[in-house]
Design a protein around this motif. Structure first.
Motif, PDB file in Angstrom:
ATOM      1  N   VAL B 170      44.543  48.338  43.991  1.00 49.76           N
ATOM      2  CA  VAL B 170      44.388  46.893  44.008  1.00 49.76           C
ATOM      3  C   VAL B 170      44.995  46.386  45.303  1.00 49.76           C
ATOM      4  N   LEU B 171      44.182  45.678  46.064  1.00 51.64           N
ATOM      5  CA  LEU B 171      44.644  45.088  47.316  1.00 51.64           C
ATOM      6  C   LEU B 171      44.861  43.602  47.095  1.00 51.64           C
ATOM      7  N   ALA B 172      46.048  43.130  47.429  1.00 59.10           N
ATOM      8  CA  ALA B 172      46.310  41.709  47.253  1.00 59.10           C
ATOM      9  C   ALA B 172      46.777  41.111  48.570  1.00 59.10           C
ATOM     10  N   ASP B 173      46.164  40.004  48.968  1.00 56.68           N
ATOM     11  CA  ASP B 173      46.551  39.338  50.206  1.00 56.68           C
ATOM     12  C   ASP B 173      47.242  38.026  49.868  1.00 56.68           C
ATOM     13  N   GLU B 174      48.541  37.989  50.011  1.00 57.06           N
ATOM     14  CA  GLU B 174      49.339  36.804  49.694  1.00 57.06           C
ATOM     15  C   GLU B 174      48.965  36.203  48.339  1.00 57.06           C
ATOM     16  N   PRO B 175      49.046  36.993  47.269  1.00 58.15           N
ATOM     17  CA  PRO B 175      48.596  36.490  45.967  1.00 58.15           C
ATOM     18  C   PRO B 175      49.420  35.318  45.453  1.00 58.15           C
ATOM     19  N   THR B 176      50.635  35.156  45.970  1.00 58.08           N
ATOM     20  CA  THR B 176      51.466  34.044  45.491  1.00 58.08           C
ATOM     21  C   THR B 176      51.531  32.912  46.506  1.00 58.08           C
ATOM     22  N   GLY B 177      50.763  33.050  47.592  1.00 59.57           N
ATOM     23  CA  GLY B 177      50.832  32.095  48.695  1.00 59.57           C
ATOM     24  C   GLY B 177      50.509  30.657  48.320  1.00 59.57           C
ATOM     25  N   ASN B 178      49.647  30.486  47.326  1.00 57.81           N
ATOM     26  CA  ASN B 178      49.254  29.125  46.939  1.00 57.81           C
ATOM     27  C   ASN B 178      49.921  28.675  45.644  1.00 57.81           C
ATOM     28  N   LEU B 190      53.465  40.146  36.506  1.00 58.57           N
ATOM     29  CA  LEU B 190      52.231  40.630  35.881  1.00 58.57           C
ATOM     30  C   LEU B 190      51.674  41.814  36.669  1.00 58.57           C
ATOM     31  N   LEU B 191      51.641  41.681  37.994  1.00 61.84           N
ATOM     32  CA  LEU B 191      51.136  42.780  38.832  1.00 61.84           C
ATOM     33  C   LEU B 191      51.979  44.028  38.641  1.00 61.84           C
ATOM     34  N   LYS B 192      53.295  43.844  38.550  1.00 62.58           N
ATOM     35  CA  LYS B 192      54.189  44.989  38.381  1.00 62.58           C
ATOM     36  C   LYS B 192      53.936  45.680  37.030  1.00 62.58           C
ATOM     37  N   THR B 193      53.778  44.861  35.991  1.00 63.31           N
ATOM     38  CA  THR B 193      53.527  45.435  34.666  1.00 63.31           C
ATOM     39  C   THR B 193      52.235  46.238  34.659  1.00 63.31           C
ATOM     40  N   LEU B 194      51.183  45.674  35.266  1.00 61.02           N
ATOM     41  CA  LEU B 194      49.890  46.363  35.299  1.00 61.02           C
ATOM     42  C   LEU B 194      49.990  47.634  36.126  1.00 61.02           C
ATOM     43  N   ASN B 195      50.779  47.591  37.183  1.00 51.82           N
ATOM     44  CA  ASN B 195      51.014  48.757  38.029  1.00 51.82           C
ATOM     45  C   ASN B 195      51.656  49.884  37.205  1.00 51.82           C
ATOM     46  N   THR B 196      52.628  49.531  36.390  1.00 51.97           N
ATOM     47  CA  THR B 196      53.323  50.524  35.578  1.00 51.97           C
ATOM     48  C   THR B 196      52.437  51.043  34.453  1.00 51.97           C
ATOM     49  N   GLU B 197      51.748  50.094  33.782  1.00 53.87           N
ATOM     50  CA  GLU B 197      50.905  50.461  32.637  1.00 53.87           C
ATOM     51  C   GLU B 197      49.702  51.284  33.038  1.00 53.87           C
ATOM     52  N   LYS B 198      48.997  50.821  34.058  1.00 46.75           N
ATOM     53  CA  LYS B 198      47.711  51.423  34.408  1.00 46.75           C
ATOM     54  C   LYS B 198      47.838  52.442  35.515  1.00 46.75           C
ATOM     55  N   LYS B 199      49.012  52.595  36.060  1.00 49.72           N
ATOM     56  CA  LYS B 199      49.253  53.553  37.144  1.00 49.72           C
ATOM     57  C   LYS B 199      48.345  53.276  38.338  1.00 49.72           C
ATOM     58  N   VAL B 200      48.002  52.016  38.514  1.00 48.66           N
ATOM     59  CA  VAL B 200      47.129  51.663  39.624  1.00 48.66           C
ATOM     60  C   VAL B 200      47.991  51.395  40.863  1.00 48.66           C
ATOM     61  N   THR B 201      47.498  51.851  42.011  1.00 46.55           N
ATOM     62  CA  THR B 201      48.200  51.617  43.268  1.00 46.55           C
ATOM     63  C   THR B 201      48.046  50.153  43.650  1.00 46.55           C
ATOM     64  N   ILE B 202      49.153  49.496  43.961  1.00 41.74           N
ATOM     65  CA  ILE B 202      49.048  48.101  44.376  1.00 41.74           C
ATOM     66  C   ILE B 202      49.550  47.949  45.798  1.00 41.74           C
ATOM     67  N   ILE B 203      48.716  47.368  46.628  1.00 46.47           N
ATOM     68  CA  ILE B 203      49.095  47.122  48.013  1.00 46.47           C
ATOM     69  C   ILE B 203      49.051  45.621  48.230  1.00 46.47           C
ATOM     70  N   ASN B 204      50.197  45.106  48.596  1.00 48.31           N
ATOM     71  CA  ASN B 204      50.413  43.692  48.561  1.00 48.31           C
ATOM     72  C   ASN B 204      50.793  43.165  49.932  1.00 48.31           C
ATOM     73  N   ALA B 205      49.943  42.378  50.562  1.00 51.98           N
ATOM     74  CA  ALA B 205      50.343  41.760  51.824  1.00 51.98           C
ATOM     75  C   ALA B 205      51.021  40.441  51.486  1.00 51.98           C
ATOM     76  N   THR B 206      52.199  40.233  52.020  1.00 57.33           N
ATOM     77  CA  THR B 206      52.930  39.035  51.602  1.00 57.33           C
ATOM     78  C   THR B 206      54.045  38.694  52.574  1.00 57.33           C
ATOM     79  N   HIS B 207      54.476  37.446  52.580  1.00 55.84           N
ATOM     80  CA  HIS B 207      55.782  37.201  53.187  1.00 55.84           C
ATOM     81  C   HIS B 207      56.708  36.550  52.161  1.00 55.84           C
ATOM     82  N   ASP B 208      56.381  36.803  50.894  1.00 55.45           N
ATOM     83  CA  ASP B 208      57.165  36.304  49.773  1.00 55.45           C
ATOM     84  C   ASP B 208      58.248  37.345  49.449  1.00 55.45           C
TER      85      ASP B 208
END
Ligand SMILES: Nc1ncnc2c1ncn2[C@@H]1O[C@H](COP(=O)(O)OP(=O)(O)O)[C@@H](O)[C@H]1O
Ligand SMILES: [Mg+2]
Lengths: 211, 241
Positions: B170-178, B190-208
Protein backbone atom coordinates in the motif's frame (compact mmCIF):
# COMPACT_ATOMS: atom_id res chain seq x y z
CA UNK A 1 2.74 -14.09 -14.72
CA UNK A 2 0.19 -16.88 -14.87
CA UNK A 3 -2.66 -17.08 -17.36
CA UNK A 4 -5.50 -15.78 -15.23
CA UNK A 5 -3.65 -12.60 -14.33
CA UNK A 6 -4.65 -9.61 -16.38
CA UNK A 7 -7.05 -6.74 -15.99
CA UNK A 8 -10.60 -7.14 -17.18
CA UNK A 9 -13.20 -4.64 -18.21
CA UNK A 10 -15.81 -6.43 -20.30
CA UNK A 11 -18.08 -4.36 -22.53
CA UNK A 12 -21.01 -5.03 -20.20
CA UNK A 13 -19.09 -3.39 -17.33
CA UNK A 14 -18.08 -0.45 -19.52
CA UNK A 15 -21.69 -0.06 -20.64
CA UNK A 16 -23.17 -0.05 -17.15
CA UNK A 17 -20.41 2.28 -15.95
CA UNK A 18 -21.20 4.75 -18.76
CA UNK A 19 -24.93 4.51 -18.19
CA UNK A 20 -24.56 5.16 -14.46
CA UNK A 21 -22.22 8.03 -15.19
CA UNK A 22 -24.82 9.67 -17.44
CA UNK A 23 -27.58 9.13 -14.89
CA UNK A 24 -25.59 10.56 -12.02
CA UNK A 25 -24.22 13.51 -13.94
CA UNK A 26 -27.59 14.19 -15.45
CA UNK A 27 -27.12 17.97 -15.48
CA UNK A 28 -23.97 17.62 -17.59
CA UNK A 29 -25.68 15.03 -19.81
CA UNK A 30 -28.62 17.38 -20.34
CA UNK A 31 -26.32 20.18 -21.50
CA UNK A 32 -24.65 17.89 -24.02
CA UNK A 33 -27.97 16.44 -25.08
CA UNK A 34 -29.60 19.86 -25.43
CA UNK A 35 -27.35 20.81 -28.33
CA UNK A 36 -27.92 17.43 -29.97
CA UNK A 37 -31.69 17.69 -29.55
CA UNK A 38 -31.74 21.26 -30.90
CA UNK A 39 -29.58 20.53 -33.92
CA UNK A 40 -31.28 17.29 -34.90
CA UNK A 41 -34.82 18.57 -34.31
CA UNK A 42 -34.08 21.65 -36.41
CA UNK A 43 -32.68 19.46 -39.18
CA UNK A 44 -35.61 17.05 -39.08
CA UNK A 45 -38.11 19.92 -38.91
CA UNK A 46 -36.65 21.57 -42.01
CA UNK A 47 -36.44 18.42 -44.07
CA UNK A 48 -39.87 17.14 -43.05
CA UNK A 49 -41.47 20.48 -43.87
CA UNK A 50 -39.61 20.61 -47.18
CA UNK A 51 -40.75 17.12 -48.08
CA UNK A 52 -44.42 17.80 -47.26
CA UNK A 53 -44.43 21.05 -49.23
CA UNK A 54 -42.75 19.56 -52.27
CA UNK A 55 -45.19 16.62 -52.35
CA UNK A 56 -48.20 18.92 -51.95
CA UNK A 57 -47.07 21.45 -54.53
CA UNK A 58 -45.09 19.11 -56.77
CA UNK A 59 -41.39 18.55 -57.09
CA UNK A 60 -41.21 21.67 -59.26
CA UNK A 61 -40.61 23.89 -56.25
CA UNK A 62 -37.25 24.29 -57.84
CA UNK A 63 -33.53 23.89 -57.41
CA UNK A 64 -33.32 27.14 -55.46
CA UNK A 65 -35.54 25.80 -52.67
CA UNK A 66 -33.57 22.58 -52.46
CA UNK A 67 -30.32 24.48 -52.27
CA UNK A 68 -31.74 26.69 -49.57
CA UNK A 69 -32.88 23.66 -47.60
CA UNK A 70 -29.53 21.95 -47.84
CA UNK A 71 -27.85 25.14 -46.70
CA UNK A 72 -30.12 25.35 -43.67
CA UNK A 73 -29.51 21.69 -42.87
CA UNK A 74 -25.77 22.19 -42.97
CA UNK A 75 -26.09 25.19 -40.63
CA UNK A 76 -28.23 23.15 -38.26
CA UNK A 77 -25.64 20.37 -38.15
CA UNK A 78 -22.79 22.84 -37.66
CA UNK A 79 -24.50 24.51 -34.71
CA UNK A 80 -25.25 21.13 -33.26
CA UNK A 81 -21.65 19.94 -33.73
CA UNK A 82 -20.06 23.01 -32.15
CA UNK A 83 -22.32 22.63 -29.12
CA UNK A 84 -21.59 18.93 -28.78
CA UNK A 85 -17.82 19.28 -29.23
CA UNK A 86 -17.82 21.99 -26.59
CA UNK A 87 -19.75 20.07 -23.98
CA UNK A 88 -17.91 16.80 -24.68
CA UNK A 89 -14.63 18.63 -24.20
CA UNK A 90 -15.82 20.03 -20.89
CA UNK A 91 -17.26 16.77 -19.64
CA UNK A 92 -13.97 14.98 -20.38
CA UNK A 93 -11.62 17.61 -18.92
CA UNK A 94 -13.61 17.97 -15.72
CA UNK A 95 -13.05 14.25 -15.20
CA UNK A 96 -9.26 14.15 -15.67
CA UNK A 97 -8.73 13.46 -12.00
CA UNK A 98 -11.26 10.65 -12.08
CA UNK A 99 -9.44 9.19 -15.08
CA UNK A 100 -6.15 9.31 -13.16
CA UNK A 101 -7.78 7.52 -10.26
CA UNK A 102 -9.30 4.87 -12.53
CA UNK A 103 -5.87 4.24 -14.02
CA UNK A 104 -4.43 3.70 -10.54
CA UNK A 105 -7.15 1.10 -9.98
CA UNK A 106 -6.23 -0.81 -13.12
CA UNK A 107 -7.97 0.94 -16.02
CA UNK A 108 -6.07 0.85 -19.32
CA UNK A 109 -6.17 3.52 -22.02
CA UNK A 110 -8.66 1.52 -24.06
CA UNK A 111 -10.99 1.21 -21.06
CA UNK A 112 -11.05 4.97 -20.56
CA UNK A 113 -11.71 5.47 -24.27
CA UNK A 114 -14.50 2.89 -24.14
CA UNK A 115 -16.24 4.62 -21.24
CA UNK A 116 -16.31 7.99 -22.97
CA UNK A 117 -17.27 6.65 -26.40
CA UNK A 118 -20.13 4.60 -24.98
CA UNK A 119 -21.32 7.70 -23.13
CA UNK A 120 -21.20 9.68 -26.38
CA UNK A 121 -23.02 6.91 -28.23
CA UNK A 122 -25.80 6.84 -25.64
CA UNK A 123 -26.12 10.63 -25.61
CA UNK A 124 -26.16 10.72 -29.42
CA UNK A 125 -28.81 8.02 -29.54
CA UNK A 126 -31.09 9.51 -26.89
CA UNK A 127 -30.57 13.14 -27.98
CA UNK A 128 -30.91 12.24 -31.66
CA UNK A 129 -34.04 10.19 -30.94
CA UNK A 130 -35.73 12.98 -29.02
CA UNK A 131 -34.62 15.54 -31.61
CA UNK A 132 -35.82 13.55 -34.61
CA UNK A 133 -39.22 12.74 -33.09
CA UNK A 134 -39.68 16.34 -31.90
CA UNK A 135 -38.63 17.91 -35.21
CA UNK A 136 -40.76 15.54 -37.23
CA UNK A 137 -43.82 15.97 -34.94
CA UNK A 138 -43.64 19.75 -34.89
CA UNK A 139 -43.25 19.94 -38.67
CA UNK A 140 -46.15 17.53 -39.24
CA UNK A 141 -48.54 19.22 -36.81
CA UNK A 142 -47.57 22.66 -38.07
CA UNK A 143 -48.28 21.71 -41.68
CA UNK A 144 -51.48 19.92 -40.73
CA UNK A 145 -52.80 23.12 -39.18
CA UNK A 146 -51.70 25.46 -41.94
CA UNK A 147 -52.14 23.36 -45.08
CA UNK A 148 -55.23 21.94 -46.74
CA UNK A 149 -55.36 18.20 -46.15
CA UNK A 150 -54.09 16.94 -42.75
CA UNK A 151 -54.53 13.26 -43.64
CA UNK A 152 -52.50 13.58 -46.78
CA UNK A 153 -49.82 15.50 -44.87
CA UNK A 154 -49.64 12.87 -42.18
CA UNK A 155 -49.21 10.14 -44.81
CA UNK A 156 -46.38 11.97 -46.54
CA UNK A 157 -44.71 12.71 -43.25
CA UNK A 158 -45.11 9.16 -41.89
CA UNK A 159 -43.68 7.69 -45.06
CA UNK A 160 -40.41 9.50 -44.33
CA UNK A 161 -39.61 6.95 -41.61
CA UNK A 162 -39.51 4.10 -44.07
CA UNK A 163 -38.13 5.93 -47.06
CA UNK A 164 -34.45 5.32 -47.79
CA UNK A 165 -34.02 7.22 -51.02
CA UNK A 166 -30.33 7.03 -51.71
CA UNK A 167 -30.46 8.90 -55.01
CA UNK A 168 -31.38 12.23 -53.44
CA UNK A 169 -29.26 13.22 -50.41
CA UNK A 170 -31.94 15.61 -49.19
CA UNK A 171 -34.59 12.90 -49.25
CA UNK A 172 -32.28 10.47 -47.55
CA UNK A 173 -31.55 12.96 -44.79
CA UNK A 174 -35.27 13.60 -44.37
CA UNK A 175 -35.60 10.13 -42.90
CA UNK A 176 -35.64 10.66 -39.11
CA UNK A 177 -33.79 7.37 -38.60
CA UNK A 178 -30.92 8.68 -40.72
CA UNK A 179 -30.95 11.85 -38.61
CA UNK A 180 -30.55 9.71 -35.48
CA UNK A 181 -27.66 7.80 -37.05
CA UNK A 182 -26.11 11.13 -38.00
CA UNK A 183 -26.52 12.32 -34.44
CA UNK A 184 -24.68 9.27 -33.10
CA UNK A 185 -21.86 9.78 -35.60
CA UNK A 186 -21.50 13.47 -34.71
CA UNK A 187 -21.53 12.68 -30.97
CA UNK A 188 -18.87 9.99 -31.40
CA UNK A 189 -16.68 12.22 -33.56
CA UNK A 190 -17.02 15.06 -31.06
CA UNK A 191 -16.02 12.81 -28.17
CA UNK A 192 -13.20 11.06 -29.99
CA UNK A 193 -10.48 13.71 -29.74
CA UNK A 194 -10.96 14.72 -26.08
CA UNK A 195 -11.48 11.09 -25.02
CA UNK A 196 -8.36 9.98 -26.88
CA UNK A 197 -6.25 12.70 -25.26
CA UNK A 198 -7.68 11.85 -21.83
CA UNK A 199 -7.09 8.13 -22.32
CA UNK A 200 -3.44 8.70 -23.24
CA UNK A 201 -2.69 10.81 -20.14
CA UNK A 202 -0.33 9.18 -17.69
CA UNK A 203 -1.92 8.64 -14.26
CA UNK A 204 0.27 11.34 -12.70
CA UNK A 205 -0.60 13.89 -15.38
CA UNK A 206 -4.28 13.14 -14.99
CA UNK A 207 -4.15 13.28 -11.19
CA UNK A 208 -2.29 16.59 -11.14
CA UNK A 209 -5.18 18.21 -12.92
CA UNK A 210 -7.36 20.20 -10.52
CA UNK A 211 -10.72 21.46 -11.73
CA UNK B 1 0.34 -20.05 -1.37
CA UNK B 2 2.03 -17.46 -3.50
CA UNK B 3 5.78 -17.20 -3.63
CA UNK B 4 7.12 -15.03 -0.85
CA UNK B 5 9.93 -12.69 -1.67
CA UNK B 6 11.96 -11.10 1.06
CA UNK B 7 11.70 -7.65 -0.44
CA UNK B 8 8.43 -6.23 -1.65
CA UNK B 9 10.18 -3.27 -3.23
CA UNK B 10 13.72 -2.62 -4.38
CA UNK B 11 15.01 0.44 -6.14
CA UNK B 12 18.35 0.78 -7.88
CA UNK B 13 19.81 4.23 -8.44
CA UNK B 14 16.30 5.56 -9.01
CA UNK B 15 16.21 9.07 -10.43
CA UNK B 16 13.66 11.42 -11.92
CA UNK B 17 14.66 14.73 -13.47
CA UNK B 18 12.22 17.33 -14.66
CA UNK B 19 13.64 19.53 -17.38
CA UNK B 20 11.95 22.89 -17.51
CA UNK B 21 13.69 25.08 -20.05
CA UNK B 22 17.21 25.79 -18.81
CA UNK B 23 16.47 24.38 -15.34
CA UNK B 24 16.70 20.69 -14.45
CA UNK B 25 14.91 19.75 -11.23
CA UNK B 26 16.40 16.63 -9.69
CA UNK B 27 13.22 15.53 -7.96
CA UNK B 28 14.74 12.13 -7.22
CA UNK B 29 18.47 11.62 -7.53
CA UNK B 30 19.89 8.13 -7.15
CA UNK B 31 17.78 6.34 -4.55
CA UNK B 32 18.69 2.71 -3.84
CA UNK B 33 16.58 1.08 -1.13
CA UNK B 34 15.14 -2.29 -0.17
CA UNK B 35 11.77 -2.48 1.52
CA UNK B 36 10.87 -5.73 3.26
CA UNK B 37 7.53 -7.48 3.13
CA UNK B 38 5.09 -6.44 5.85
CA UNK B 39 7.24 -3.49 6.71
CA UNK B 40 5.67 -0.19 7.74
CA UNK B 41 7.92 2.37 6.21
CA UNK B 42 7.74 6.13 6.29
CA UNK B 43 9.41 8.43 3.83
CA UNK B 44 9.94 11.66 5.70
CA UNK B 45 11.11 14.87 4.20
CA UNK B 46 10.18 18.51 3.79
CA UNK B 47 7.92 19.69 1.01
CA UNK B 48 9.66 19.38 -2.35
CA UNK B 49 12.11 16.71 -1.18
CA UNK B 50 10.80 14.17 -3.71
CA UNK B 51 8.32 12.09 -1.69
CA UNK B 52 5.52 12.24 -4.25
CA UNK B 53 7.99 11.54 -7.04
CA UNK B 54 9.18 8.42 -5.18
CA UNK B 55 5.53 7.40 -4.68
CA UNK B 56 4.85 7.77 -8.42
CA UNK B 57 7.93 5.82 -9.50
CA UNK B 58 7.44 2.93 -7.08
CA UNK B 59 3.74 2.82 -7.89
CA UNK B 60 4.37 2.49 -11.61
CA UNK B 61 2.48 5.72 -12.24
CA UNK B 62 5.36 7.46 -14.00
CA UNK B 63 8.61 6.44 -15.68
CA UNK B 64 11.98 7.19 -14.04
CA UNK B 65 14.71 9.10 -15.85
CA UNK B 66 17.24 6.56 -14.63
CA UNK B 67 17.38 3.48 -12.44
CA UNK B 68 15.05 0.63 -11.71
CA UNK B 69 12.11 -0.36 -9.54
CA UNK B 70 11.51 -3.99 -8.64
CA UNK B 71 8.19 -5.09 -7.18
CA UNK B 72 8.32 -8.70 -5.98
CA UNK B 73 11.63 -8.95 -7.81
CA UNK B 74 10.12 -7.96 -11.16
CA UNK B 75 11.58 -4.93 -12.91
CA UNK B 76 8.46 -2.88 -13.60
CA UNK B 77 10.07 -1.24 -16.64
CA UNK B 78 9.85 -4.67 -18.31
CA UNK B 79 6.05 -4.82 -17.96
CA UNK B 80 3.79 -4.14 -20.94
CA UNK B 81 0.70 -1.93 -20.59
CA UNK B 82 -1.45 -4.92 -19.74
CA UNK B 83 0.85 -6.18 -16.99
CA UNK B 84 1.35 -2.68 -15.63
CA UNK B 85 -2.41 -2.25 -15.30
CA UNK B 86 -2.54 -5.55 -13.43
CA UNK B 87 0.23 -4.37 -11.11
CA UNK B 88 -1.78 -1.23 -10.31
CA UNK B 89 -5.04 -3.11 -9.91
CA UNK B 90 -3.87 -6.05 -7.87
CA UNK B 91 -0.42 -5.63 -6.37
CA UNK B 92 -0.49 -2.02 -5.25
CA UNK B 93 -3.08 -0.02 -3.34
CA UNK B 94 -2.85 3.77 -3.52
CA UNK B 95 -3.89 6.29 -0.91
CA UNK B 96 -3.72 10.01 -1.67
CA UNK B 97 -3.73 13.18 0.36
CA UNK B 98 -6.82 14.34 -1.52
CA UNK B 99 -8.57 10.93 -1.18
CA UNK B 100 -9.35 10.78 -4.93
CA UNK B 101 -12.66 8.99 -4.65
CA UNK B 102 -15.00 9.00 -7.64
CA UNK B 103 -17.52 11.68 -6.62
CA UNK B 104 -20.58 10.18 -8.31
CA UNK B 105 -20.09 6.71 -6.84
CA UNK B 106 -21.13 5.64 -3.32
CA UNK B 107 -18.59 4.47 -0.76
CA UNK B 108 -19.50 0.88 -1.56
CA UNK B 109 -19.14 1.39 -5.32
CA UNK B 110 -15.82 3.17 -4.89
CA UNK B 111 -14.47 0.19 -2.99
CA UNK B 112 -15.75 -2.32 -5.57
CA UNK B 113 -14.02 -0.52 -8.45
CA UNK B 114 -10.55 -2.14 -8.20
CA UNK B 115 -12.25 -5.55 -8.16
CA UNK B 116 -14.00 -4.75 -11.45
CA UNK B 117 -10.57 -4.61 -13.08
CA UNK B 118 -9.37 -7.81 -11.45
CA UNK B 119 -12.47 -9.60 -12.69
CA UNK B 120 -14.20 -10.43 -9.39
CA UNK B 121 -17.87 -11.42 -9.78
CA UNK B 122 -20.43 -8.74 -8.91
CA UNK B 123 -21.87 -10.44 -5.81
CA UNK B 124 -18.43 -11.25 -4.46
CA UNK B 125 -17.33 -7.68 -5.13
CA UNK B 126 -20.18 -6.27 -3.08
CA UNK B 127 -19.61 -8.76 -0.28
CA UNK B 128 -15.90 -7.99 0.00
CA UNK B 129 -16.41 -4.23 -0.28
CA UNK B 130 -19.02 -4.32 2.49
CA UNK B 131 -16.71 -6.37 4.66
CA UNK B 132 -13.78 -4.04 4.06
CA UNK B 133 -15.81 -0.90 4.73
CA UNK B 134 -17.10 -2.43 7.95
CA UNK B 135 -13.49 -3.22 8.83
CA UNK B 136 -12.51 0.46 8.54
CA UNK B 137 -15.54 1.50 10.59
CA UNK B 138 -17.86 2.65 7.81
CA UNK B 139 -20.38 -0.19 7.80
CA UNK B 140 -23.16 2.35 8.30
CA UNK B 141 -22.08 4.63 5.47
CA UNK B 142 -22.06 2.24 2.50
CA UNK B 143 -24.46 4.23 0.35
CA UNK B 144 -23.07 7.68 1.02
CA UNK B 145 -21.33 9.61 -1.72
CA UNK B 146 -17.89 11.08 -0.92
CA UNK B 147 -19.43 14.56 -0.72
CA UNK B 148 -21.62 13.37 2.14
CA UNK B 149 -18.65 12.11 4.18
CA UNK B 150 -16.09 13.92 6.35
CA UNK B 151 -12.42 14.01 5.35
CA UNK B 152 -11.54 11.25 7.79
CA UNK B 153 -14.40 9.08 6.52
CA UNK B 154 -13.38 9.67 2.90
CA UNK B 155 -9.85 8.60 3.73
CA UNK B 156 -11.24 5.45 5.34
CA UNK B 157 -13.10 4.67 2.11
CA UNK B 158 -9.84 5.22 0.22
CA UNK B 159 -8.04 2.86 2.61
CA UNK B 160 -10.73 0.22 2.12
CA UNK B 161 -10.39 0.66 -1.65
CA UNK B 162 -6.60 0.35 -1.46
CA UNK B 163 -6.77 -2.88 0.57
CA UNK B 164 -9.76 -4.67 -0.90
CA UNK B 165 -7.75 -6.56 -3.53
CA UNK B 166 -5.23 -7.76 -0.93
CA UNK B 167 -2.28 -5.93 -2.48
CA UNK B 168 1.37 -6.63 -1.69
CA UNK B 169 2.04 -2.97 -1.10
CA UNK B 170 0.00 0.00 0.00
CA UNK B 171 1.46 3.31 -1.09
CA UNK B 172 0.24 6.36 0.75
CA UNK B 173 1.12 9.94 -0.14
CA UNK B 174 0.54 12.26 2.81
CA UNK B 175 -2.61 10.39 3.88
CA UNK B 176 -3.08 12.67 6.88
CA UNK B 177 -2.16 15.88 5.06
CA UNK B 178 -5.74 17.10 4.76
CA UNK B 179 -6.92 15.91 8.17
CA UNK B 180 -6.94 17.46 11.63
CA UNK B 181 -4.62 16.13 14.32
CA UNK B 182 -7.09 13.76 15.94
CA UNK B 183 -8.49 12.33 12.69
CA UNK B 184 -4.96 12.02 11.34
CA UNK B 185 -3.98 9.93 14.32
CA UNK B 186 -6.99 7.65 13.81
CA UNK B 187 -5.99 7.10 10.20
CA UNK B 188 -2.38 6.38 11.18
CA UNK B 189 -3.52 3.82 13.74
CA UNK B 190 -5.91 2.22 11.26
CA UNK B 191 -3.09 1.84 8.74
CA UNK B 192 -0.87 0.33 11.42
CA UNK B 193 -3.54 -2.15 12.48
CA UNK B 194 -4.13 -3.24 8.88
CA UNK B 195 -0.38 -3.54 8.39
CA UNK B 196 -0.14 -5.89 11.37
CA UNK B 197 -3.31 -7.86 10.57
CA UNK B 198 -2.88 -8.28 6.84
CA UNK B 199 0.92 -8.29 6.75
CA UNK B 200 0.72 -5.79 3.94
CA UNK B 201 3.74 -3.60 3.24
CA UNK B 202 2.93 0.05 3.84
CA UNK B 203 4.99 2.82 2.33
CA UNK B 204 4.03 6.18 3.59
CA UNK B 205 5.25 9.51 2.24
CA UNK B 206 4.68 12.10 4.90
CA UNK B 207 6.00 14.98 6.89
CA UNK B 208 3.66 14.14 9.76
CA UNK B 209 5.95 13.27 12.68
CA UNK B 210 3.12 11.29 14.32
CA UNK B 211 3.93 8.59 11.77
CA UNK B 212 7.28 7.87 13.40
CA UNK B 213 5.65 6.01 16.30
CA UNK B 214 4.14 3.34 14.06
CA UNK B 215 6.90 3.06 11.46
CA UNK B 216 9.35 0.16 11.45
CA UNK B 217 11.84 2.27 9.57
CA UNK B 218 12.07 5.84 8.41
CA UNK B 219 13.79 7.04 5.25
CA UNK B 220 14.76 10.66 5.56
CA UNK B 221 14.63 12.27 2.13
CA UNK B 222 16.19 15.59 1.20
CA UNK B 223 16.62 17.11 -2.25
CA UNK B 224 15.84 13.81 -3.92
CA UNK B 225 18.40 11.83 -1.98
CA UNK B 226 18.17 9.50 1.01
CA UNK B 227 19.80 11.41 3.84
CA UNK B 228 19.64 8.61 6.38
CA UNK B 229 17.68 5.50 7.27
CA UNK B 230 16.59 4.94 10.83
CA UNK B 231 14.61 2.33 12.70
CA UNK B 232 11.94 3.44 15.13
CA UNK B 233 14.19 2.47 18.04
CA UNK B 234 16.95 4.75 16.80
CA UNK B 235 14.56 7.69 16.49
CA UNK B 236 13.18 7.01 19.96
CA UNK B 237 16.67 6.93 21.50
CA UNK B 238 17.44 10.27 19.91
CA UNK B 239 14.29 11.80 21.37
CA UNK B 240 15.32 10.70 24.86
CA UNK B 241 18.85 12.10 24.57
N1 LIG C 1 5.64 17.42 -12.97
C1 LIG C 1 6.65 18.14 -12.48
N2 LIG C 1 7.26 19.04 -13.26
C2 LIG C 1 8.30 19.77 -12.78
N3 LIG C 1 8.78 19.70 -11.55
C3 LIG C 1 8.20 18.82 -10.72
C4 LIG C 1 7.11 18.00 -11.13
N4 LIG C 1 6.73 17.22 -10.09
C5 LIG C 1 7.55 17.54 -9.07
N5 LIG C 1 8.43 18.49 -9.44
C6 LIG C 1 9.51 19.07 -8.60
O1 LIG C 1 10.24 17.99 -8.05
C7 LIG C 1 10.57 18.27 -6.70
C8 LIG C 1 10.04 17.17 -5.80
O2 LIG C 1 8.61 17.22 -5.80
P1 LIG C 1 7.70 16.21 -5.01
O3 LIG C 1 8.13 14.83 -5.33
O4 LIG C 1 6.31 16.57 -5.31
O5 LIG C 1 8.06 16.56 -3.49
P2 LIG C 1 7.23 16.28 -2.16
O6 LIG C 1 6.16 15.32 -2.45
O7 LIG C 1 8.26 15.75 -1.20
O8 LIG C 1 6.72 17.61 -1.69
C9 LIG C 1 10.00 19.64 -6.39
O9 LIG C 1 11.03 20.59 -6.53
C10 LIG C 1 8.94 19.83 -7.42
O10 LIG C 1 8.78 21.19 -7.71
MG1 LIG D 1 4.10 15.51 -2.15
Amino acid sequence: MSGEEGVKFPLSEAFSFSLESIKRRFGRALVTMASIVLGISFLTFLLTTGRIVSVLYGEGSGVAVQFYQLWMAVIALLICSVGIVNSMLMSVTERYKEIGTMKCLGAMNTHVLEIFLIEALLLGLIGGGIGAVAGWTIATVWQAFTQASPINIFMVSASLWTEFNVTNPLLLLANPLIAIALSVIIALLAALAPAYIAAKLSPTEALRYEV
Amino acid sequence: MALRYEYAVETEDLAKYYVMGPVTVRALDGVSVKIRRSEYLSIMGPSGSGKTTFFNMVGGLDRPTRGKVFIDEVDIASLDAYELAWLRAKKIGYIFQTFNLIPVLTALENVTLPMVFTGVEREERLRRAREMLTRVGLGERLDHKPGELSGGQQQRVAIARALVNDPVIVLADEPTGNLDLHTGLEIINLLKTLNTEKKVTIINATHDLKMIDVSDRIFWLRDGKIERIETRAEVAVKEVE
